[in-house]
Motif scaffolding. Structure first.
Motif, PDB file in Angstrom:
ATOM      1  N   SER A  39       0.847  -1.186   0.000  1.00 19.15           N
ATOM      2  CA  SER A  39       0.000   0.000   0.000  1.00 19.15           C
ATOM      3  C   SER A  39       0.888   1.243   0.000  1.00 19.15           C
ATOM      4  CB  SER A  39      -0.906   0.014   1.231  1.00 19.15           C
ATOM      5  OG  SER A  39      -1.767  -1.111   1.217  1.00 19.15           O
ATOM      6  N   TRP A  40       0.414   2.322  -0.630  1.00 20.69           N
ATOM      7  CA  TRP A  40       1.258   3.500  -0.844  1.00 20.69           C
ATOM      8  C   TRP A  40       1.783   4.079   0.462  1.00 20.69           C
ATOM      9  CZ3 TRP A  40      -0.014   8.140   1.320  1.00 20.69           C
ATOM     10  CH2 TRP A  40      -1.327   8.313   1.757  1.00 20.69           C
ATOM     11  N   SER A 186      -4.639 -10.488   1.050  1.00 19.98           N
ATOM     12  CA  SER A 186      -4.235  -9.287   1.764  1.00 19.98           C
ATOM     13  C   SER A 186      -2.959  -9.588   2.544  1.00 19.98           C
ATOM     14  CB  SER A 186      -5.343  -8.841   2.726  1.00 19.98           C
ATOM     15  OG  SER A 186      -4.939  -7.715   3.472  1.00 19.98           O
ATOM     16  N   LEU A 187      -1.896  -8.831   2.290  1.00 25.11           N
ATOM     17  CA  LEU A 187      -0.627  -9.025   2.992  1.00 25.11           C
ATOM     18  C   LEU A 187      -0.728  -8.489   4.411  1.00 25.11           C
ATOM     19  CD1 LEU A 187       1.915  -7.918   0.236  1.00 25.11           C
ATOM     20  CD2 LEU A 187       1.639 -10.219   1.129  1.00 25.11           C
ATOM     21  N   VAL A 188      -0.311  -9.291   5.376  1.00 26.53           N
ATOM     22  CA  VAL A 188      -0.406  -8.907   6.787  1.00 26.53           C
ATOM     23  C   VAL A 188       0.963  -9.040   7.432  1.00 26.53           C
ATOM     24  CG1 VAL A 188      -1.503  -9.435   8.990  1.00 26.53           C
ATOM     25  CG2 VAL A 188      -2.807  -9.675   6.881  1.00 26.53           C
ATOM     26  N   ASP A 189       1.377  -8.032   8.186  1.00 28.46           N
ATOM     27  CA  ASP A 189       2.687  -8.096   8.845  1.00 28.46           C
ATOM     28  C   ASP A 189       2.584  -8.779  10.206  1.00 28.46           C
ATOM     29  OD1 ASP A 189       1.575  -6.250  10.532  1.00 28.46           O
ATOM     30  OD2 ASP A 189       3.136  -4.732  10.277  1.00 28.46           O
ATOM     31  N   LYS A 190       3.653  -8.754  10.971  1.00 24.90           N
ATOM     32  CA  LYS A 190       3.699  -9.470  12.253  1.00 24.90           C
ATOM     33  C   LYS A 190       2.710  -8.918  13.272  1.00 24.90           C
ATOM     34  CE  LYS A 190       8.580 -10.689  11.721  1.00 24.90           C
ATOM     35  NZ  LYS A 190       9.956 -10.497  12.257  1.00 24.90           N
ATOM     36  N   SER A 191       2.384  -7.624  13.148  1.00 23.69           N
ATOM     37  CA  SER A 191       1.436  -7.019  14.090  1.00 23.69           C
ATOM     38  C   SER A 191       0.010  -7.047  13.560  1.00 23.69           C
ATOM     39  CB  SER A 191       1.855  -5.580  14.404  1.00 23.69           C
ATOM     40  OG  SER A 191       1.944  -4.822  13.216  1.00 23.69           O
ATOM     41  N   LEU A 192      -0.232  -7.861  12.507  1.00 24.99           N
ATOM     42  CA  LEU A 192      -1.557  -8.068  11.906  1.00 24.99           C
ATOM     43  C   LEU A 192      -2.090  -6.828  11.192  1.00 24.99           C
ATOM     44  CD1 LEU A 192      -3.342 -10.254  14.620  1.00 24.99           C
ATOM     45  CD2 LEU A 192      -1.990 -10.983  12.654  1.00 24.99           C
ATOM     46  N   SER A 194      -2.645  -4.820   7.757  1.00 28.24           N
ATOM     47  CA  SER A 194      -2.729  -5.103   6.326  1.00 28.24           C
ATOM     48  C   SER A 194      -1.879  -4.076   5.590  1.00 28.24           C
ATOM     49  CB  SER A 194      -4.182  -5.030   5.864  1.00 28.24           C
ATOM     50  OG  SER A 194      -4.275  -5.244   4.473  1.00 28.24           O
ATOM     51  N   ILE A 195      -0.807  -4.537   4.934  1.00 28.78           N
ATOM     52  CA  ILE A 195       0.164  -3.606   4.347  1.00 28.78           C
ATOM     53  C   ILE A 195       0.180  -3.648   2.824  1.00 28.78           C
ATOM     54  CG2 ILE A 195       1.655  -3.672   6.372  1.00 28.78           C
ATOM     55  CD1 ILE A 195       3.476  -5.629   4.863  1.00 28.78           C
ATOM     56  N   ASN A 401      -6.188  -0.128  10.261  1.00 23.12           N
ATOM     57  CA  ASN A 401      -4.772  -0.093  10.639  1.00 23.12           C
ATOM     58  C   ASN A 401      -4.448   1.114  11.514  1.00 23.12           C
ATOM     59  OD1 ASN A 401      -4.293  -2.403   9.198  1.00 23.12           O
ATOM     60  ND2 ASN A 401      -3.562  -1.346   7.368  1.00 23.12           N
ATOM     61  N   ASN A 402      -5.411   2.019  11.645  1.00 25.58           N
ATOM     62  CA  ASN A 402      -5.208   3.223  12.461  1.00 25.58           C
ATOM     63  C   ASN A 402      -6.520   3.557  13.157  1.00 25.58           C
ATOM     64  OD1 ASN A 402      -3.970   5.493  13.567  1.00 25.58           O
ATOM     65  ND2 ASN A 402      -4.428   6.760  11.780  1.00 25.58           N
ATOM     66  N   LEU A 403      -6.955   2.660  14.019  1.00 22.45           N
ATOM     67  CA  LEU A 403      -8.273   2.762  14.644  1.00 22.45           C
ATOM     68  C   LEU A 403      -8.351   3.912  15.639  1.00 22.45           C
ATOM     69  CD1 LEU A 403      -8.877  -1.044  15.261  1.00 22.45           C
ATOM     70  CD2 LEU A 403     -10.193   0.400  13.710  1.00 22.45           C
ATOM     71  N   ASN A 404      -9.463   4.608  15.593  1.00 25.36           N
ATOM     72  CA  ASN A 404      -9.731   5.681  16.550  1.00 25.36           C
ATOM     73  C   ASN A 404     -10.568   5.103  17.683  1.00 25.36           C
ATOM     74  OD1 ASN A 404     -10.929   7.920  17.921  1.00 25.36           O
ATOM     75  ND2 ASN A 404     -10.482   9.218  16.151  1.00 25.36           N
ATOM     76  N   ILE A 405      -9.987   5.035  18.860  1.00 30.65           N
ATOM     77  CA  ILE A 405     -10.666   4.385  19.981  1.00 30.65           C
ATOM     78  C   ILE A 405     -11.922   5.148  20.395  1.00 30.65           C
ATOM     79  CG2 ILE A 405      -9.369   5.557  21.811  1.00 30.65           C
ATOM     80  CD1 ILE A 405      -9.335   2.775  23.241  1.00 30.65           C
TER      81      ILE A 405
END
Length: 467
Positions: A39-40, A186-192, A194-195, A401-405
């Motif tokens: 992703s960009w 969907s590519l997922v890194d170690k911290s889950l 999606s990249i 990937n950038n959730l607002n709590i």
């Protein structure tokens, strides 16, 4: 997505194979990407050749385009197989990059032009796949009215990105689009997180099941499919993964699977009526009653999907009939010049457009508590569906990937009447759990995790590592 007929159809002529037992957690298949695209917003955070994170290694940009980054000269050299063609394209569009799926399509085309159509990847001892072996759903894409604008926009952006000179003809391009769309991971890194996205040849053999017995993990860009159960003998035809997030209603899942993969899921989970009772359920308000009220879906989505499939098949059959008739007419024309050319339109049956809702005799009883018979008011039902609509809107706008709590908490406050196994309650609690972790709010994460444990066990496979 798979076709075992060529591989396993000849087993009757072979010696019995030695059983291959598999234990829970074992890797049953690993696959490297045929093509991938970050992703960009992650291009400068992960190595484009091995997916090493900026937290792990120092990254350096490509000297040509300065868009993709690498962690070493070795990775830079290994990436030339796909990057040397796109480097000039990226340099020209570095300030206006298309989304990752468009760039993935471009890389697939670059790979095929470089001889990638001859590349094969083995998925078992005697079975291998090429890119052209992947399912493309060409006829479904050709006749899909719902996806027409999306396909046109994507392919228009692709043409702007790489130019017309190397774009395949329309038929081949739609086939490439279909194979990439249907077989995209969907590519997922170690911290889950999606990249990006990628296409795998061997890993594309797995079918969908909403209670899968296998789980997908990633090691860099390499995908690993692990078993969630003990198997006395590995049979890939009986191994399933989940294409979608199973924490949703069966109607929503089936609609998503139809739109993305063109099939109506008939797995045991989607047909489980007992499980469906909890998907849209609220607590009974009678004092000391522990019952629930199950609310039916507002729209008959499954029936709509069936009608769409039927309509698409009818359109395809009509198209083929029309082509045959046109061919026959051409043969007759030289014999009888006075006969008019067959139009193929008059006298035909109108396309199936029956509305799903409002069928005569389709009466729905008022929802009530299964224990005490309490019936929620119309105002209560309206409030519930308004909350669901609000949550759908929130989910659509959320960056997972950038959730607002705060947004998660705002939605949770509206769900006080939802049961712990309500699909929407489980979903928002899971997002709140993830948001709390991303924001280092560990006490909140523990609170939401404990509160959601029953719901996650109900929605996920019993052995799923997410539980």
């Amino acid at each position: 997505m798979r076709d075992y007929s060529r591989v396993f159809g000849s087993r009757v002529h072979l010696e019995p194979k030695t059983p291959r037992p598999v234990k829970k957690g074992d890797v049953i298949l690993s696959s490297t990407p045929f093509a991938h695209a970050l992703s960009w917003n992650y291009l400068a955070m992960y190595c484009d050749a091995c997916a090493a994170s900026l937290r792990e290694r120092i990254l350096h940009p490509c000297g040509g385009c300065r868009v993709v980054w690498y962690c070493s000269d070795e990775c830079r050299e290994n990436s030339q197989a796909w990057h040397r063609v796109e480097c000039l394209v990226l340099k020209r569009r570095k300030h206006n990059l298309p989304n990752s799926f468009v760039r993935l399509l471009a890389r697939v085309i670059f790979r095929i032009r470089e001889g990638g159509d001859r590349y094969t990847e083995k998925y078992c001892e005697k079975g291998a796949r090429r890119f052209r072996d992947l399912m493309n759903h060409y006829a479904d894409l050709k006749t899909s009215e719902d996806m027409k604008s999306e396909i046109d926009n994507t392919l228009t952006e692709l043409r702007r990105y790489i130019g017309e000179r190397i774009i395949p003809n329309d038929s081949d391009l739609l086939g490439i689009y279909g194979r990439t769309l249907v077989n995209c991971f969907s590519l997922v890194d170690k911290s889950l997180l999606s990249i990006g996205c990628a296409v795998y040849l061997a890993a594309s053999i797995f079918d969908n099941n909403c209670t899968p017995n296998c789980f997908v993990t990633f090691s860099g860009f390499k995908v690993e499919v692990r078993s969630l159960i003990d198997m006395p003998d590995l049979d890939l035809a009986k191994c399933y993964i989940s294409y979608t997030d199973v924490v949703s209603t069966s109607a929503a899942r089936r609609e998503l699977l139809y739109k993305g993969w063109f099939f109506l899921c008939e797995c045991k989970t989607c047909l489980d009526e007992e499980r469906a009772k909890y998907e849209n359920s609220i607590k009974c308000e009678t004092l000391n009653c522990q019952g629930i009220v199950s609310l039916p879906e507002a729209s008959d989505t499954v029936q709509q999907i069936k009608l769409k499939i039927k309509a698409a098949r009818e359109r395809e059959e009509k198209r083929r009939e029309k082509e045959k008739e046109k061919e026959l007419e051409g043969r007759r024309k030289w014999r009888k010049e006075e006969r008019n050319k067959y139009s193929g339109d008059e006298g035909k049956v109108k396309m199936y457009d029956t509305e799903v809702n409002g069928e005569e005799g389709n009466k729905v009883e008022a929802p009530r508590c299964g224990l005490c018979g309490w019936i929620p008011s119309s105002e209560k039902l309206k409030q519930y569906w308004n909350t669901v609509a609000f949550m759908k809107k929130q989910l659509k706008n959320m960056d997972q990937n950038n959730l607002n709590i705060e947004h998660c908490l705002q939605t949770l406050e509206k769900q006080t009447s939802f049961t712990s196994r309500n699909a929407w309650k489980v979903k928002i609690l899971d997002l709140s759990f993830n948001a709390a972790i991303l924001n280092n709010c560990w006490s909140l994460a523990l609170k939401y995790g404990e509160e959601n444990l029953d719901g996650m066990r109900n929605k996920q496979s019993p052995c799923c590592p997410l539980v």
